[in-house]
Scaffold this motif. Structure first.
Motif, PDB file in Angstrom:
ATOM      1  N   GLY A   1       0.830  -1.197   0.000  1.00 41.03           N
ATOM      2  CA  GLY A   1       0.000   0.000   0.000  1.00 41.03           C
ATOM      3  C   GLY A   1       0.863   1.246   0.000  1.00 41.03           C
ATOM      4  N   ASP A   2       0.197   2.368  -0.043  1.00 36.33           N
ATOM      5  CA  ASP A   2       0.929   3.635  -0.096  1.00 36.33           C
ATOM      6  C   ASP A   2       1.592   3.958   1.239  1.00 36.33           C
ATOM      7  OD1 ASP A   2      -0.178   3.681  -2.575  1.00 36.33           O
ATOM      8  OD2 ASP A   2      -1.683   5.214  -2.111  1.00 36.33           O
ATOM      9  N   HIS A   3       1.105   3.389   2.343  1.00 41.01           N
ATOM     10  CA  HIS A   3       1.595   3.772   3.669  1.00 41.01           C
ATOM     11  C   HIS A   3       2.274   2.639   4.426  1.00 41.01           C
ATOM     12  CE1 HIS A   3      -0.903   7.163   2.700  1.00 41.01           C
ATOM     13  NE2 HIS A   3      -1.953   6.377   2.629  1.00 41.01           N
ATOM     14  N   GLY A   4       2.136   1.385   3.996  1.00 43.85           N
ATOM     15  CA  GLY A   4       2.782   0.248   4.647  1.00 43.85           C
ATOM     16  C   GLY A   4       2.311   0.042   6.074  1.00 43.85           C
ATOM     17  N   GLN A   6      -2.215 -22.889   6.134  1.00 41.85           N
ATOM     18  CA  GLN A   6      -1.867 -22.244   7.403  1.00 41.85           C
ATOM     19  C   GLN A   6      -2.654 -20.952   7.613  1.00 41.85           C
ATOM     20  OE1 GLN A   6       2.531 -23.013   6.344  1.00 41.85           O
ATOM     21  NE2 GLN A   6       2.533 -22.704   8.578  1.00 41.85           N
ATOM     22  N   ALA A   7      -3.164 -20.415   6.529  1.00 46.39           N
ATOM     23  CA  ALA A   7      -4.014 -19.224   6.619  1.00 46.39           C
ATOM     24  C   ALA A   7      -5.292 -19.484   5.821  1.00 46.39           C
ATOM     25  CB  ALA A   7      -3.292 -18.003   6.064  1.00 46.39           C
ATOM     26  N   ASP A   8      -6.404 -18.927   6.271  1.00 42.84           N
ATOM     27  CA  ASP A   8      -7.670 -19.093   5.559  1.00 42.84           C
ATOM     28  C   ASP A   8      -7.843 -18.071   4.439  1.00 42.84           C
ATOM     29  OD1 ASP A   8      -8.727 -21.284   7.083  1.00 42.84           O
ATOM     30  OD2 ASP A   8      -8.890 -19.871   8.747  1.00 42.84           O
ATOM     31  N   ALA A   9      -7.127 -16.977   4.548  1.00 45.04           N
ATOM     32  CA  ALA A   9      -7.221 -15.940   3.518  1.00 45.04           C
ATOM     33  C   ALA A   9      -5.997 -15.031   3.622  1.00 45.04           C
ATOM     34  CB  ALA A   9      -8.497 -15.118   3.697  1.00 45.04           C
ATOM     35  N   ALA A  10      -5.626 -14.407   2.512  1.00 44.53           N
ATOM     36  CA  ALA A  10      -4.546 -13.415   2.512  1.00 44.53           C
ATOM     37  C   ALA A  10      -5.135 -12.065   2.145  1.00 44.53           C
ATOM     38  CB  ALA A  10      -3.472 -13.803   1.502  1.00 44.53           C
ATOM     39  N   VAL A  11      -4.632 -11.007   2.791  1.00 47.50           N
ATOM     40  CA  VAL A  11      -5.080  -9.642   2.485  1.00 47.50           C
ATOM     41  C   VAL A  11      -3.844  -8.796   2.189  1.00 47.50           C
ATOM     42  CG1 VAL A  11      -6.301  -7.604   3.338  1.00 47.50           C
ATOM     43  CG2 VAL A  11      -7.030  -9.880   4.072  1.00 47.50           C
ATOM     44  N   SER A  12      -3.896  -8.035   1.109  1.00 47.18           N
ATOM     45  CA  SER A  12      -2.761  -7.170   0.765  1.00 47.18           C
ATOM     46  C   SER A  12      -3.249  -5.826   0.259  1.00 47.18           C
ATOM     47  CB  SER A  12      -1.918  -7.841  -0.323  1.00 47.18           C
ATOM     48  OG  SER A  12      -0.970  -6.927  -0.842  1.00 47.18           O
ATOM     49  N   ALA A  13      -2.490  -4.780   0.576  1.00 47.67           N
ATOM     50  CA  ALA A  13      -2.785  -3.456   0.016  1.00 47.67           C
ATOM     51  C   ALA A  13      -1.779  -3.116  -1.079  1.00 47.67           C
ATOM     52  CB  ALA A  13      -2.740  -2.398   1.110  1.00 47.67           C
ATOM     53  N   ALA A  65     -11.349  -5.858  -2.121  1.00 48.87           N
ATOM     54  CA  ALA A  65     -11.854  -6.533  -3.306  1.00 48.87           C
ATOM     55  C   ALA A  65     -11.436  -7.997  -3.242  1.00 48.87           C
ATOM     56  CB  ALA A  65     -11.283  -5.878  -4.566  1.00 48.87           C
ATOM     57  N   ALA A  66     -12.326  -8.887  -3.710  1.00 50.19           N
ATOM     58  CA  ALA A  66     -12.017 -10.319  -3.699  1.00 50.19           C
ATOM     59  C   ALA A  66     -11.388 -10.722  -5.023  1.00 50.19           C
ATOM     60  CB  ALA A  66     -13.293 -11.108  -3.466  1.00 50.19           C
ATOM     61  N   LYS A 108      -7.830  -7.845  -1.831  1.00 49.46           N
ATOM     62  CA  LYS A 108      -6.989  -6.714  -2.171  1.00 49.46           C
ATOM     63  C   LYS A 108      -7.577  -5.447  -1.577  1.00 49.46           C
ATOM     64  CE  LYS A 108      -4.245  -4.006  -4.662  1.00 49.46           C
ATOM     65  NZ  LYS A 108      -4.565  -2.763  -3.977  1.00 49.46           N
ATOM     66  N   SER A 109      -6.799  -4.783  -0.726  1.00 54.86           N
ATOM     67  CA  SER A 109      -7.208  -3.470  -0.206  1.00 54.86           C
ATOM     68  C   SER A 109      -6.733  -2.396  -1.183  1.00 54.86           C
ATOM     69  CB  SER A 109      -6.551  -3.241   1.147  1.00 54.86           C
ATOM     70  OG  SER A 109      -6.486  -1.860   1.432  1.00 54.86           O
ATOM     71  N   HIS A 110      -7.452  -1.306  -1.242  1.00 50.78           N
ATOM     72  CA  HIS A 110      -7.008  -0.145  -2.014  1.00 50.78           C
ATOM     73  C   HIS A 110      -5.628   0.264  -1.495  1.00 50.78           C
ATOM     74  CE1 HIS A 110      -7.491   3.390  -4.482  1.00 50.78           C
ATOM     75  NE2 HIS A 110      -8.716   3.015  -4.806  1.00 50.78           N
ATOM     76  N   GLY A 111      -4.701   0.605  -2.388  1.00 55.12           N
ATOM     77  CA  GLY A 111      -3.361   0.995  -1.963  1.00 55.12           C
ATOM     78  C   GLY A 111      -3.358   2.230  -1.075  1.00 55.12           C
ATOM     79  N   SER A 112      -4.315   3.122  -1.294  1.00 50.79           N
ATOM     80  CA  SER A 112      -4.348   4.364  -0.523  1.00 50.79           C
ATOM     81  C   SER A 112      -5.172   4.234   0.752  1.00 50.79           C
ATOM     82  CB  SER A 112      -4.915   5.487  -1.385  1.00 50.79           C
ATOM     83  OG  SER A 112      -6.275   5.226  -1.643  1.00 50.79           O
ATOM     84  N   ALA A 113      -5.550   3.000   1.110  1.00 54.02           N
ATOM     85  CA  ALA A 113      -6.408   2.786   2.278  1.00 54.02           C
ATOM     86  C   ALA A 113      -5.788   3.365   3.543  1.00 54.02           C
ATOM     87  CB  ALA A 113      -6.649   1.279   2.458  1.00 54.02           C
ATOM     88  N   ASP A 114      -6.628   3.947   4.397  1.00 56.26           N
ATOM     89  CA  ASP A 114      -6.184   4.316   5.745  1.00 56.26           C
ATOM     90  C   ASP A 114      -6.508   3.149   6.675  1.00 56.26           C
ATOM     91  OD1 ASP A 114      -8.890   4.395   6.234  1.00 56.26           O
ATOM     92  OD2 ASP A 114      -8.995   6.559   6.525  1.00 56.26           O
TER      93      ASP A 114
END
Lengths: 337, 337
Positions: A3-6, A84-91, A278-279, A289-295
């Motif tokens: 994401g934009d902010h890490g 080992q994980a049920d889902a992955a989330v990334s920005a 977004a799935a 997938k999270s928006h890169g600019s997410a807060d």
């Protein structure tokens, strides 16, 4: 890491998410140095999985896929593959995320291409689920049917509707409208509806996305991406105009002060952060997938969306939907995939 | 005769247009009974040309074209063909207008298909000209180049910019993004720019339409139509939310009263009526399409746009632009036109 902010955004979001989801566990994948503060979280429902590399927002897909084999993105998706994980989330970088997810997880039987599905607030006060949003720039009618089935499974799993309605995005409501791919897709969707595979409403137009005419709107990734970004552009322009008019002079600033509760309520209703996450559908594992600019608030919503989807057996539902419609899903001709 | 309101809107608009354009002449084409009041206009710059039929908003194209040969639409376009009118303006059925215009006027040399171009307000306070908006649902790279040339001629003629910039609508700014047609179109547009035929900015994304990144945005009619309608849907949703929040209770209504000048100024800035009047480009004559739901102010703007275009020799400019770029415009393969 992405994401934009890490981690400055993702870590506070994770912490808030753990507080509001008492049964959730988080595996935080990234550079250990950047995630050091997690050690201080007493909760025990959160651990760090180290990765030595990070995919940059502007890394070409090839670099992310071939050269950064120990990236946080890759490690996180591998955790999903290995159960080992049920889902992955990334920005992070969308193209890289899709490529790595596709390479590591592979697509489900009956799915040619994964699609990206997101929620868009609509005038009914709910949200319209739209797909594809840019993963596929050249779709066949069969691809659009696959998107419809996957979108239906998503909304049935997480939106609480057993038979969500599907609209096919077109330039008119009549069956004869559109190009050849759209007309054939309409026919396939009608056949699928006749077999009980989905609840097909018919063609919808661009304005129906925001009207909320159907629960799901299916389209080519090129069209979906343009429509979504055009809407973002318009929203930002309108918001800017409104702000400028209220900041014009002393009188308008005073009115803005008085109108604060109204403007806040308005802002809350169009706040896209509530719909972040977004799935990536059609893979043998859940990736969001999270928006890169997410807060932090927006990223927390993406985490919650992934958590809810895993809890509602989204993967199994997508698989079942596709399997049921298998007779209609003759392999589509390769089109420069 | 056309549009959602017919002469009740078009006649007052014509009257206002004549007042603000002291050198303009209007030929009002339609059922004489419906236009009877025009006889009372003392001005002498306005006359009625009778037609015995009217194309309905929901008439299929075939009916409009083959069965209603004395429709007001057909008669008006024939006046353009015969040099009795410099331009035709209609608020009627878009598909019928395009089909009749194409049949009666024919396309220009070097143009395979006419396109519909409209102006969209942007955050810079100006307008972005976008084409195609739905006349062509399956475009080749050559078609997109033709649209770029025609759009440039339009903005040069009526927007007061000698070298308007052109953006190619895509799902990313990079040259490697998009489907095969878009990539080839990008190449053609770069070649045209190198030859001095147009001012090509490069790829633009959906949000650039409203940012005003380029003067012109070129796209497939399917994509353009969806993007425009999605934007209309969003604008209407946002407007509805704003209204609801200001009407919520006594306090908010009071605030709305105080905020009236602010809200009016805001409304003026997003008022699409000022941009009413889409150009049908690529024909051997000028035809403009008003939004069917236009009110008198909006229809007056469409009349003014057509008048300005005729005065600025739009037809000759489009012809010259196309002729100059002729070497690049090898005939595109027929694609179910």
């Amino acid at each position: 890491m992405g994401g934009d902010h890490g981690p400055a955004v993702t870590l506070p979001a994770c912490r808030a998410f753990l507080q509001s989801h008492p049964h959730a566990h988080l595996l935080l994948v990234g550079l250990p140095d950047a995630l050091r503060e997690v050690a201080g979280w007493v909760d025990g429902r959160c651990s760090v999985v180290p990765a030595t590399e990070v995919v940059a927002m502007d890394d070409p897909v090839e670099v992310a896929l071939r050269r950064k084999k120990d990236s946080s993105m890759r490690v996180a998706i591998t955790l999903v593959r290995d159960g080992q994980a049920d889902a992955a989330v990334s920005a992070g970088n969308t193209g890289a995320l899709m490529a790595i997810a596709r390479y590591v997880l592979k697509t489900l039987d009956g799915i040619d291409r994964p699609a990206i599905a997101t929620q868009i607030p609509n005038a009914r006060g709910g949200a319209t689920t739209m797909l594809d949003l840019g993963a596929n720039v050249d779709c066949s009618a069969e691809h659009l049917l696959q998107f419809a089935l996957m979108g239906s499974a998503l909304v049935a799993a997480t939106g609480g509707r057993a038979q969500p309605s599907v609209g096919l995005l077109n330039i008119g409501e009549e069956v004869i409208k559109g190009n050849d791919v759209i007309k054939r897709a309409g026919q396939l969707l009608r056949e699928a509806a006749a077999r009980g595979d989905l609840n097909f409403h018919g063609n919808v137009e661009g304005n129906d996305i925001f009207k909320g005419t159907t629960d799901i709107v299916v389209c080519d990734g090129f069209v979906g991406n343009v429509a979504l970004k055009a809407s973002e552009g318009l929203a930002s322009m309108v918001g800017g105009f409104l702000r400028e008019e209220f900041e014009r002079n002393l009188y308008t600033r005073l009115v803005a002060l008085l109108a604060l509760p109204v403007l806040r309520a308005f802002k809350r209703r169009v706040d896209h952060r509530r719909y972040n996450g977004a799935a990536l559908l059609g893979l043998r594992g859940l990736v969001f997938k999270s928006h890169g600019s997410a807060d932090a608030l927006a990223f927390e919503h993406a985490l919650a969306r992934a958590y809810d989807a895993a809890g509602a057996q989204l993967l199994q539902r997508v698989q079942a939907g596709i399997a049921h419609a298998a007779p209609l899903l003759v392999p589509a001709p390769a089109a420069g995939d």
